[in-house]
Design an enzyme around this catalytic site. Structure first.
Site, PDB file in Angstrom:
ATOM      1  N   GLU A 120      11.960   3.952  -4.448  1.00 10.77           N
ATOM      2  CA  GLU A 120      11.365   5.093  -3.751  1.00 10.77           C
ATOM      3  C   GLU A 120      12.333   6.017  -3.488  1.00 10.77           C
ATOM      4  OE1 GLU A 120       8.587   6.098  -0.049  1.00 10.77           O
ATOM      5  OE2 GLU A 120       9.405   4.006  -0.298  1.00 10.77           O
ATOM      6  N   LYS A 176       2.495   9.675  -3.602  1.00 14.89           N
ATOM      7  CA  LYS A 176       2.032   8.531  -2.622  1.00 14.89           C
ATOM      8  C   LYS A 176       1.017   8.771  -1.686  1.00 14.89           C
ATOM      9  CE  LYS A 176       4.619   5.758   0.749  1.00 14.89           C
ATOM     10  NZ  LYS A 176       6.038   5.545   1.416  1.00 14.89           N
ATOM     11  N   CYS A 214       5.440   1.945  -2.491  1.00 13.38           N
ATOM     12  CA  CYS A 214       5.791   1.319  -1.186  1.00 13.38           C
ATOM     13  C   CYS A 214       4.599   1.178  -0.302  1.00 13.38           C
ATOM     14  CB  CYS A 214       6.905   2.224  -0.426  1.00 13.38           C
ATOM     15  SG  CYS A 214       7.765   1.351   1.200  1.00 13.38           S
TER      16      CYS A 214
END
Length: 548
Positions: free
Chosen positions: A43, A112, A148
């Site tokens: 990430e 994200k 994540c």
């Protein structure tokens, strides 16, 4: 439509804000992954993680865009397509993003959605949440890329599975904490069961200020089998082969590493955190007060293991209360570690201050000794350029058993998040085992007496820590309840068997010491509630959980 894929997984270190170096490292991984179809990195690998308020700086975001374009253009050269963790700005919105680049073009992207905003994480402060992501079609395979925190909530993975994703590739910036390996595995396994899809969990390694990233990446099948397990702490590139079967895509590669368990994992986290902090901030080494006590002995051992004995200087600063035993123990610690050992008496300075301030209190006289030691250490640090390493532990810092502008002074603390009982465990372990990759010696690193003798600040005759504090075996259990678990005084008393009045007194000390901790140096985070961004209490605070 292909029935085979080769995915190179790069578990990498980083340098926050160093866009050219991070980009070059990714391209080097691409060069090494020759023959793979796809290279995946962690990430925000281009920016480093966490970038914090760098994201609020328009010039930083502009340069990230430029560097991203250069990485995309580099995929015109022979080699695998690249999954690149970067930042995308559109209007006033800035996203934590992943793009898939091939042949000089962006052929897919994910923004994200779930932005963590707890503990050390502040992503809602700087990023905009993206929409529910859609699978990316690559070579006929539908790849889901939850980033994540996206995997810690059910909704993103469920949406990707419903939308036809066949493999979930999860890039992470997941910091080390005690027992985090098991937490990650059980979480990811629950997502494989939920979606019926194999999952790649790719994490990074290295230290970034107080955070340490342990890697420990893995690949897991829907039946819960962990078919690939990366090492922890070190960079590693593993090229994995995938085939489409009647049950869906499966990883044919098998690779296994045994990850560290307590206390070795904590010790390695301290090594990594100190090594990267010292190196990235340009210090030639460290200097520390070597008192003959266990905290400074362990700090010195970690420093030698992280940096090498030639980059560590231990200084004994005796006063009239320093015992011959402590002088001998400090000298022996340095001999066992092979590091420099100097002795600088503070007695003349103590006498001078006593003459200057003849009416100071006994407590002030004790604190003067600690502060004069730091004056001497900082002078030596300024002279040689080494960073001053602070040696206090979490138990002391919790209850304020430390001197502001004295033993609290310094640039970094490896023991900041380690309770005293953890210090004992680490010292006993290191005296019998040299960790992998350590630059220090085999065999003991401190005399056994340092571990067994009663801890003492040696600021007055016959002083012992337990004159002012409960036994550390009791104190640490109480602190774990008050700090790590946020329990009330009565709840902690019930859980530990400690007297309610004792727990209430410890809570009072804990709250009163907040102003000291705000002025403490950074240090390695190892638990789930370190003193720093994990635990943000007001300094002026009148709420107590003890009996009224």
């Amino acid at each position: 439509m292909t029935d085979k894929l080769t995915i190179a997984l790069a578990q990498m270190n980083q340098r926050v804000g160093d866009l050219p170096s991070n980009a070059a490292a990714m391209l080097e991984m691409r060069r090494r992954a020759t023959g793979a179809d796809l290279l995946m990195c962690p990430e925000l690998q281009l920016t480093g993680y966490p970038p914090e308020d760098l994201i609020l700086k328009p010039e930083f975001v502009r340069r990230v865009h430029e560097c991203t374009d250069e990485l995309v253009a580099a995929t015109t050269e022979p080699g695998p397509a690249m999954l690149i963790g970067t930042v995308i700005a559109e209007g006033s919105a800035v996203y934590n993003a992943f793009i898939l680049a091939q042949g000089g073009k962006v052929i897919g992207r994910t923004l994200k959605r779930e932005l963590p905003n707890y503990g050390t994480f502040d992503e809602k402060r700087v990023f905009t949440p993206g929409p529910l992501p859609e699978p990316i079609d690559y070579m006929g395979a539908k790849l889901g890329v939850p980033i994540c925190e996206d995997i810690w909530q059910e909704v993103v993975c469920a949406h990707l599975a419903d939308a036809g994703a066949e493999i979930l590739l999860v890039p992470n910036g997941s910091p080390y904490e005690l027992d985090k390996d098991e937490t990650r595995y059980h979480l990811v396994r629950s997502r494989t069961i939920q979606t019926g899809l194999p999952i790649v969990y790719l994490n990074r390694v290295g230290g970034q200020d107080e955070l340490v990233f342990d890697g420990s990446s893995f690949v897991i099948h829907p039946d819960g089998e962990r078919v690939v397990q990366f090492c922890d702490w070190n960079e590693e590139l593993i090229v994995t082969d995938w085939e489409r079967t009647v049950e869906g895509w499966r990883c044919m590669t098998r690779e296994s590493h045994i990850v560290d368990t307590f206390p070795e994992d904590v010790y390695q986290a301290m090594i990594v955190g100190l090594r990267d902090y010292v190196g990235r901030n340009g210090f030639p080494g460290v200097i520390l007060g070597l008192s003959g006590g266990i905290d400074s002995a362990l700090s010195a051992a970690i420093a030698v293991d992280a940096l090498g004995p030639d980059k560590v200087c231990g200084v004994m600063l005796p006063s009239k209360y320093t015992s011959e035993e402590s002088l001998a123990d400090a000298r022996e610690c340095a001999r066992l570690l092979g590091c420099r050992h100097d002795v600088v008496s503070i007695a003349p300075a103590v006498t001078a201050v006593a003459e200057m301030l003849p009416e100071m209190s006994a407590l002030a006289a004790e604190n003067v000794q600690a502060r004069l030691r730091m004056v001497a250490l900082m002078a030596l640090s300024n002279s040689g350029g080494q960073m001053l390493l602070t040696t206090g532990n979490k138990s002391e810092m919790s209850v304020g058993y430390a001197t502001l502008y004295g033993d609290m002074a310094g640039g970094y603390s490896v023991l900041k998040d380690a309770y005293k009982t953890t210090v004992f465990a680490l010292s006993k372990w290191r005296n019998h085992k040299r960790p992998e990759g350590a630059l220090g010696p085999d065999g003991p690193v401190m005399p056994e007496r340092v571990i067994t003798k009663p801890p003492s600040a040696e600021l007055r005759p016959d002083q012992k820590d337990e004159d002012s504090l409960p036994p550390y075996s009791v104190l640490d259990r109480v602190l774990e309840g008050l700090v790590d678990k946020e329990l009330s005084v009565r709840e902690v008393a019930a859980a530990t068997g400690a007297d309610v009045a004792l727990v209430a007194d410890i809570e009072t000390k804990l709250l009163r010491a907040e102003y000291k901790r705000r002025q403490a140096p950074p240090g390695v985070k190892i638990g789930n509630r370190n003193f720093g961004r994990d635990r943000r209490y007001p300094i002026s605070n009148f709420f107590h959980t003890g009996p009224k």
